[in-house]
Scaffold this active site. Structure first.
Site, PDB file in Angstrom:
ATOM      1  N   SER A 155       0.831  -1.268   0.064  1.00 12.37           N
ATOM      2  CA  SER A 155      -0.163   0.075  -0.052  1.00 12.37           C
ATOM      3  C   SER A 155       0.879   1.123   0.046  1.00 12.37           C
ATOM      4  O   SER A 155       1.908   1.145   0.505  1.00 12.37           O
ATOM      5  CB  SER A 155      -0.857   0.104   1.172  1.00 12.37           C
ATOM      6  OG  SER A 155      -0.185   0.180   2.364  1.00 12.37           O
TER       7      SER A 155
ATOM      8  N   GLN B 221       1.516   4.811   1.643  1.00 13.40           N
ATOM      9  CA  GLN B 221       1.493   5.037   3.040  1.00 13.40           C
ATOM     10  C   GLN B 221       2.374   6.078   3.354  1.00 13.40           C
ATOM     11  O   GLN B 221       3.405   6.485   2.808  1.00 13.40           O
ATOM     12  CB  GLN B 221       1.968   3.880   3.730  1.00 13.40           C
ATOM     13  CG  GLN B 221       3.089   3.111   3.366  1.00 13.40           C
ATOM     14  CD  GLN B 221       3.320   1.893   4.095  1.00 13.40           C
ATOM     15  OE1 GLN B 221       4.325   1.686   5.144  1.00 13.40           O
ATOM     16  NE2 GLN B 221       2.592   0.924   3.748  1.00 13.40           N
TER      17      GLN B 221
ATOM     18  N   HIS C 290       4.164   7.557   7.652  1.00 15.10           N
ATOM     19  CA  HIS C 290       4.019   7.252   9.044  1.00 15.10           C
ATOM     20  C   HIS C 290       4.112   8.382   9.581  1.00 15.10           C
ATOM     21  O   HIS C 290       4.760   9.446   9.380  1.00 15.10           O
ATOM     22  CB  HIS C 290       5.202   6.256   9.141  1.00 15.10           C
ATOM     23  CG  HIS C 290       5.439   5.240   8.560  1.00 15.10           C
ATOM     24  ND1 HIS C 290       4.504   4.181   8.611  1.00 15.10           N
ATOM     25  CD2 HIS C 290       6.134   4.737   7.251  1.00 15.10           C
ATOM     26  CE1 HIS C 290       4.735   3.177   7.731  1.00 15.10           C
ATOM     27  NE2 HIS C 290       5.561   3.385   6.919  1.00 15.10           N
TER      28      HIS C 290
ATOM     29  N   LYS D 178       7.629   5.738  12.956  1.00 17.72           N
ATOM     30  CA  LYS D 178       7.991   4.516  12.345  1.00 17.72           C
ATOM     31  C   LYS D 178       9.027   5.083  11.061  1.00 17.72           C
ATOM     32  O   LYS D 178       8.670   4.952   9.880  1.00 17.72           O
ATOM     33  CB  LYS D 178       6.954   4.073  11.885  1.00 17.72           C
ATOM     34  CG  LYS D 178       7.394   2.370  11.705  1.00 17.72           C
ATOM     35  CD  LYS D 178       6.193   1.721  10.866  1.00 17.72           C
ATOM     36  CE  LYS D 178       6.570   0.226  10.301  1.00 17.72           C
ATOM     37  NZ  LYS D 178       5.674  -0.041   9.241  1.00 17.72           N
TER      38      LYS D 178
ATOM     39  N   GLU E 254      11.746   4.559   8.467  1.00 13.81           N
ATOM     40  CA  GLU E 254      12.113   3.149   7.526  1.00 13.81           C
ATOM     41  C   GLU E 254      13.203   3.523   6.474  1.00 13.81           C
ATOM     42  O   GLU E 254      13.292   4.591   6.280  1.00 13.81           O
ATOM     43  CB  GLU E 254      11.009   2.744   6.725  1.00 13.81           C
ATOM     44  CG  GLU E 254       9.829   2.284   7.582  1.00 13.81           C
ATOM     45  CD  GLU E 254       8.419   2.036   6.907  1.00 13.81           C
ATOM     46  OE1 GLU E 254       7.838   0.895   6.964  1.00 13.81           O
ATOM     47  OE2 GLU E 254       8.239   2.572   5.559  1.00 13.81           O
TER      48      GLU E 254
ATOM     49  N   HIS F 211       4.959   6.984   0.468  1.00  5.89           N
ATOM     50  CA  HIS F 211       5.718   5.951  -0.226  1.00  5.89           C
ATOM     51  C   HIS F 211       5.132   4.658  -0.455  1.00  5.89           C
ATOM     52  O   HIS F 211       4.197   4.407   0.168  1.00  5.89           O
ATOM     53  CB  HIS F 211       7.079   5.808   0.649  1.00  5.89           C
ATOM     54  CG  HIS F 211       6.710   5.189   2.068  1.00  5.89           C
ATOM     55  ND1 HIS F 211       6.504   6.092   3.015  1.00  5.89           N
ATOM     56  CD2 HIS F 211       6.792   4.000   2.365  1.00  5.89           C
ATOM     57  CE1 HIS F 211       6.333   5.157   4.167  1.00  5.89           C
ATOM     58  NE2 HIS F 211       6.715   3.938   3.654  1.00  5.89           N
TER      59      HIS F 211
ATOM     60  N   ARG G  93      -2.618   4.808   5.551  1.00  3.28           N
ATOM     61  CA  ARG G  93      -2.396   4.441   4.122  1.00  3.28           C
ATOM     62  C   ARG G  93      -3.185   5.284   3.085  1.00  3.28           C
ATOM     63  O   ARG G  93      -4.195   6.135   3.494  1.00  3.28           O
ATOM     64  CB  ARG G  93      -3.330   3.154   3.965  1.00  3.28           C
ATOM     65  CG  ARG G  93      -2.381   1.882   4.975  1.00  3.28           C
ATOM     66  CD  ARG G  93      -2.938   0.634   4.525  1.00  3.28           C
ATOM     67  NE  ARG G  93      -2.123  -0.261   5.261  1.00  3.28           N
ATOM     68  CZ  ARG G  93      -2.203  -0.426   6.746  1.00  3.28           C
ATOM     69  NH1 ARG G  93      -3.183   0.145   7.571  1.00  3.28           N
ATOM     70  NH2 ARG G  93      -1.281  -1.282   7.302  1.00  3.28           N
TER      71      ARG G  93
ATOM     72  N   LYS H 263      -7.329  -2.055   2.604  1.00  2.63           N
ATOM     73  CA  LYS H 263      -7.516  -1.841   4.449  1.00  2.63           C
ATOM     74  C   LYS H 263      -7.963  -0.414   4.265  1.00  2.63           C
ATOM     75  O   LYS H 263      -8.187   0.429   3.595  1.00  2.63           O
ATOM     76  CB  LYS H 263      -6.082  -1.725   4.942  1.00  2.63           C
ATOM     77  CG  LYS H 263      -5.620  -3.127   5.052  1.00  2.63           C
ATOM     78  CD  LYS H 263      -4.445  -3.300   5.638  1.00  2.63           C
ATOM     79  CE  LYS H 263      -3.700  -4.562   5.846  1.00  2.63           C
ATOM     80  NZ  LYS H 263      -2.193  -4.563   6.392  1.00  2.63           N
TER      81      LYS H 263
HETATM   82 ZN   LIG Z   1       6.348   2.389   5.129  1.00  2.00          ZN
END
Ligand SMILES: [Zn+2]
Length: 422
Positions: free
Chosen positions: A108, A110, A112, A135, A137, A275, A294, A300
């Protein structure tokens, strides 16, 4: 014998449906490399390898002299292994989850939340935001890796608005015109881009379905007739539509940079950066959190209001989204990806074919090391026995421990190591 501070791990595989299948998957190949007895099923999806202490995949210790079964249990008994700063900063927990991902179909789109927003969202909607942590990444390509990341340069978005009428219809005349007028004024561009994206995400369901069908039909006909559809990203559009038919995320390709990373190239996904991972294999490292907002390519829940409010709307070219690594000043074979967050850093260690003795340098942080290629006999000063490292081997390294490698393969070694550089 109470002093084993470096030991091998057996790591959890997650078999999500988006993962590559059987031995096409780098995750499966690494598992098979480390354990020749492992059975790889040719119809199974091998999506993720989890190297860490997450309760849904706590790594199992492969050293029968150690009484604890998992890494999480062992760290709980030996918090000193984290290193003093990491232990104090992250309350006795390993702050990151290190992964390998093998992506067959898109994940998906998304973003954060930052820490502040994560606290607020978790308090308001704990069912959607399960914890109060940020979060960040980082993804580092192991094979050609494809994703979406950040808003495109505004000129590209304007070109799509002018040449893809179905996209223009979702954004609307007013917002499209304002974006044309704002070009050149950076602050204004971010505001108007937010308006354009918000309009698209909030467009009526019927308008979305109609425009989506028209676009897919038009591009399909053009492709079948052999006409060039690159001006509207035709091949990418049809591929995403085949994976998520009718999904709003199919139109996001006109807002977001389409990234192609070569092995060793990285993307850092800080707070609020939109991203998606589309295909390929990568190393991923992230802070321990499950907070994801998302934006499409998903069945979802999409929290449109939170999403549209939080995103980073600063446009930039894809080259600006590639996160650079730097050569370690004390080791010419180590390259460091050190993102602007305390939770983790990743090192790529490339031992060339002519180097037979290499020492993994000590750092004041616990770390996890994954061997991507090559073979070596490994030993540590604190423990007399040695063991074999090969493709797929994963070892835990306590803070301030060094690991001596005697390389036995003829083409050198490639390894990735996650740790904290506080
Ligand atoms: Zn991510």
């Amino acid at each position: 014998m109470g002093d084993i501070r470096v030991f091998p791990l057996s790591c959890a595989v997650q078999k999500y449906a988006w993962g590559k299948v059987g031995l096409d998957s780098e995750v499966a190949k690494l598992v098979a490399g480390d354990d020749p007895q492992a059975i790889i099923e040719q119809d199974q999806h091998y999506a993720e390898l989890w190297m860490g202490t997450h309760p849904k995949g706590d790594a199992v210790i492969k050293d029968n002299r150690i009484p604890q079964r998992t890494l999480g249990q062992w760290i709980a008994e030996h918090p000193v292994c984290l290193g003093s700063k990491v232990k104090a900063t992250f309350h006795g927990q390993l702050p990151f989850l290190f992964k390998v991902l093998s992506v067959n179909t898109a994940l998906s789109i998304q973003a954060h939340p930052n820490k502040e927003l994560a606290v607020q969202l978790h308090a308001q909607f704990p069912e959607h935001y399960p914890d109060n942590n940020h979060k960040p990444e980082m993804a580092i390509a192991l094979t050609r890796f494809e994703g979406l990341c950040g808003f495109r340069p505004v000129e590209e978005i304007i070109t799509f608005l002018n040449t893809v009428p179905e996209f223009h219809a979702l954004v609307g005349n007013e917002a499209s015109d304002e974006l044309q007028g704002a070009a050149g004024d950076l602050r204004r561009v971010a505001q108007v881009l937010k308006m354009c994206f918000t309009r698209m995400m909030n467009c009526e369901k019927k308008v979305l379905v109609d425009q989506h069908n028209m676009l897919v039909k038009r591009v399909t006909e053009d492709e079948e007739a052999g006409r060039d559809t690159s001006g509207c990203q035709g091949k990418l559009l049809l591929r995403l539509n085949s994976q998520y038919p009718g999904d709003i995320g199919c139109f996001s390709i006109y807002f977001l940079n389409h990234m192609i990373l070569q092995p060793g190239q990285a993307m850092f996904l800080g707070a609020s950066e939109p991203h998606a991972y589309l295909s390929g294999d990568c190393i991923e490292c992230m802070a321990c959190s499950d907070n994801t907002v998302r934006a499409g390519l998903t069945p979802k829940y999409i929290d449109v209001n939170t999403l549209c409010e939080m995103l980073n709307y600063t446009p930039s070219p894809p080259s600006a989204k590639i996160f650079p690594c730097t050569q370690d000043s004390s080791d010419p074979h180590t390259f460091i990806y050190d993102p602007p967050v305390p939770d983790f850093a990743v090192m790529r260690i490339e031992v060339p074919a002519n180097v037979k003795e290499h020492t993994i340098q000590p750092v004041d942080s616990a770390g996890i090391l994954l061997v991507i290629s090559g073979e070596a006999t490994a030993s540590t000063p604190s423990c007399p026995s040695d063991w074999t490292l090969r493709r797929g081997s994963v070892i835990f390294i306590s803070a301030n421990e060094s690991v001596r490698l005697h390389v036995t393969s003829t083409c050198g070694m490639t390894m990735y190591r996650a740790c904290c550089l506080l």
